[in-house]
Design a protein around this motif. Structure first.
Motif, PDB file in Angstrom:
ATOM      1  N   GLU A  72       0.838  -1.196   0.000  1.00 23.29           N
ATOM      2  CA  GLU A  72       0.000   0.000   0.000  1.00 23.29           C
ATOM      3  C   GLU A  72       0.882   1.258   0.000  1.00 23.29           C
ATOM      4  OE1 GLU A  72      -3.185   0.118  -0.309  1.00 23.29           O
ATOM      5  OE2 GLU A  72      -3.681  -2.011  -0.067  1.00 23.29           O
ATOM      6  N   ALA A  73       1.309   1.663  -1.191  1.00 20.03           N
ATOM      7  CA  ALA A  73       2.269   2.762  -1.319  1.00 20.03           C
ATOM      8  C   ALA A  73       1.746   4.079  -0.752  1.00 20.03           C
ATOM      9  CB  ALA A  73       2.661   2.940  -2.788  1.00 20.03           C
ATOM     10  N   GLU A  74       0.513   4.441  -1.086  1.00 17.10           N
ATOM     11  CA  GLU A  74      -0.031   5.715  -0.621  1.00 17.10           C
ATOM     12  C   GLU A  74      -0.118   5.764   0.907  1.00 17.10           C
ATOM     13  OE1 GLU A  74      -3.689   6.648  -2.554  1.00 17.10           O
ATOM     14  OE2 GLU A  74      -2.811   6.607  -4.563  1.00 17.10           O
ATOM     15  N   LYS A  75      -0.495   4.656   1.487  1.00 17.60           N
ATOM     16  CA  LYS A  75      -0.595   4.591   2.947  1.00 17.60           C
ATOM     17  C   LYS A  75       0.783   4.689   3.596  1.00 17.60           C
ATOM     18  CE  LYS A  75      -3.076   4.045   6.699  1.00 17.60           C
ATOM     19  NZ  LYS A  75      -3.956   5.130   7.156  1.00 17.60           N
ATOM     20  N   VAL A  76       1.789   4.044   2.976  1.00 23.34           N
ATOM     21  CA  VAL A  76       3.156   4.120   3.510  1.00 23.34           C
ATOM     22  C   VAL A  76       3.654   5.561   3.470  1.00 23.34           C
ATOM     23  CG1 VAL A  76       5.560   3.437   3.122  1.00 23.34           C
ATOM     24  CG2 VAL A  76       3.749   1.726   2.979  1.00 23.34           C
ATOM     25  N   MET A 128       5.304  -5.229  -5.531  1.00 22.03           N
ATOM     26  CA  MET A 128       4.307  -4.325  -4.959  1.00 22.03           C
ATOM     27  C   MET A 128       4.811  -3.774  -3.616  1.00 22.03           C
ATOM     28  SD  MET A 128       1.578  -3.797  -6.786  1.00 22.03           S
ATOM     29  CE  MET A 128       0.301  -3.350  -5.600  1.00 22.03           C
ATOM     30  N   SER A 129       5.381  -4.655  -2.814  1.00 21.67           N
ATOM     31  CA  SER A 129       5.945  -4.216  -1.529  1.00 21.67           C
ATOM     32  C   SER A 129       7.116  -3.264  -1.754  1.00 21.67           C
ATOM     33  CB  SER A 129       6.409  -5.426  -0.713  1.00 21.67           C
ATOM     34  OG  SER A 129       5.302  -6.228  -0.333  1.00 21.67           O
ATOM     35  N   ALA A 130       7.929  -3.557  -2.774  1.00 19.93           N
ATOM     36  CA  ALA A 130       9.078  -2.698  -3.077  1.00 19.93           C
ATOM     37  C   ALA A 130       8.613  -1.313  -3.506  1.00 19.93           C
ATOM     38  CB  ALA A 130       9.918  -3.329  -4.181  1.00 19.93           C
ATOM     39  N   ARG A 131       7.534  -1.275  -4.266  1.00 16.34           N
ATOM     40  CA  ARG A 131       6.981   0.011  -4.698  1.00 16.34           C
ATOM     41  C   ARG A 131       6.531   0.827  -3.483  1.00 16.34           C
ATOM     42  NH1 ARG A 131       1.712   1.464  -5.727  1.00 16.34           N
ATOM     43  NH2 ARG A 131       1.422   3.324  -7.013  1.00 16.34           N
ATOM     44  N   ALA A 132       5.882   0.170  -2.538  1.00 17.48           N
ATOM     45  CA  ALA A 132       5.448   0.846  -1.313  1.00 17.48           C
ATOM     46  C   ALA A 132       6.642   1.330  -0.504  1.00 17.48           C
ATOM     47  CB  ALA A 132       4.579  -0.097  -0.473  1.00 17.48           C
ATOM     48  N   MET A 133       7.666   0.486  -0.406  1.00 19.03           N
ATOM     49  CA  MET A 133       8.872   0.852   0.325  1.00 19.03           C
ATOM     50  C   MET A 133       9.552   2.052  -0.325  1.00 19.03           C
ATOM     51  SD  MET A 133      12.446  -1.158   0.536  1.00 19.03           S
ATOM     52  CE  MET A 133      12.760  -0.553  -1.126  1.00 19.03           C
ATOM     53  N   ASN A 134       9.675   2.029  -1.657  1.00 31.07           N
ATOM     54  CA  ASN A 134      10.321   3.124  -2.373  1.00 31.07           C
ATOM     55  C   ASN A 134       9.550   4.432  -2.199  1.00 31.07           C
ATOM     56  OD1 ASN A 134      12.634   1.910  -3.459  1.00 31.07           O
ATOM     57  ND2 ASN A 134      11.461   0.976  -5.104  1.00 31.07           N
TER      58      ASN A 134
END
Length: 224
Positions: free
Chosen positions: A20-24, A69-75
């Motif tokens: 969840e990139a926006e939430k991160v 997907m997790s990497a995108r959220a982390m980035n």
């Protein structure tokens, strides 16, 4: 560490795992606004989250698309923290590291995390990006004369490229002048020994702790 603080980090971890990139991004901004140090948010939130994903990947409990997907959220979280991370200056010469993902591999998950952790140590970073050929690694090592070369791979099919780089460094006669470290989700310590690497890092946090403790020794050894 208070319960509220732990809950903030746990929320970041969960949302990294869920991709969840926006939430991160939102949670990272909130944590900074509350005065939490960027380096701690990185280590106890983003890093802790992606490490859990990497563990699941090693145990074949998640597939590459989920990891990405997790990497995108982390980035996304990294983009918020990066301007707040100040490099320490511990040594007259801070040392230098060349880092890149090997040829055939377009993933920068682990590399970007390691890069961010290196930033907190004050060591100079030369980031070659992804899909880096063995010839480019050798050329940059010859040109920059770094203290360490760090190679990453996410795919098992690209791991042999690490050995090819080391073999070409040996052929060029420059292998003794640089310490080599390897890492990435499929990489294991026995593989690093087999290909002749000096170090294996299972996580980005290990890289930070190693450099904090040893970069000065590595620099001193090169001068002798």
């Amino acid at each position: 560490m208070g319960e509220e603080v732990l809950m903030v980090y746990e929320e970041i971890i969960c949302n990294v795992i869920e991709g969840e990139a926006e939430k991160v991004v939102e949670l990272s901004k909130q944590a900074l606004a509350k005065g939490y140090p960027a380096t701690v948010i990185l280590e106890k939130g983003l890093l802790a989250g992606i490490n859990k994903v990497a563990d699941k990947f090693r145990n074949q409990r998640v597939m590459v698309p989920e990891v990405l997907m997790s990497a995108r959220a982390m980035n996304a979280g990294l983009s918020i923290l990066e301007p707040r991370i100040k490099a320490k200056k511990k040594w007259g010469r801070r040392g230098s590291v060349v880092i890149g993902t090997v040829a055939g591999d377009l993933h920068d998950i682990g590399k970007n995390l390691v890069k961010m952790m290196i930033m907190t140590t004050g060591v100079r970073i030369i980031d070659l990006g992804v899909d880096v050929s063995s010839k480019k690694f050798v050329h940059i090592v010859q040109k920059e004369k770094p203290d360490m070369l760090m190679m990453a791979a996410l795919l098992t099919t690209t791991m042999p490229m690490m050995k090819q780089v080391i073999d070409e460094l040996i052929e060029a006669g420059i292998r003794p002048g640089v310490k080599i470290a390897v890492g990435g989700a499929p990489v294991q310590e026995n593989f690093s020994r087999e290909i002749g690497a000096d170090y294996y890092f299972e996580s980005a946090a290990e890289v930070k702790h190693f450099l904090d403790e040893n970069i000065g020794k590595i620099i001193a050894h090169r001068k002798t």
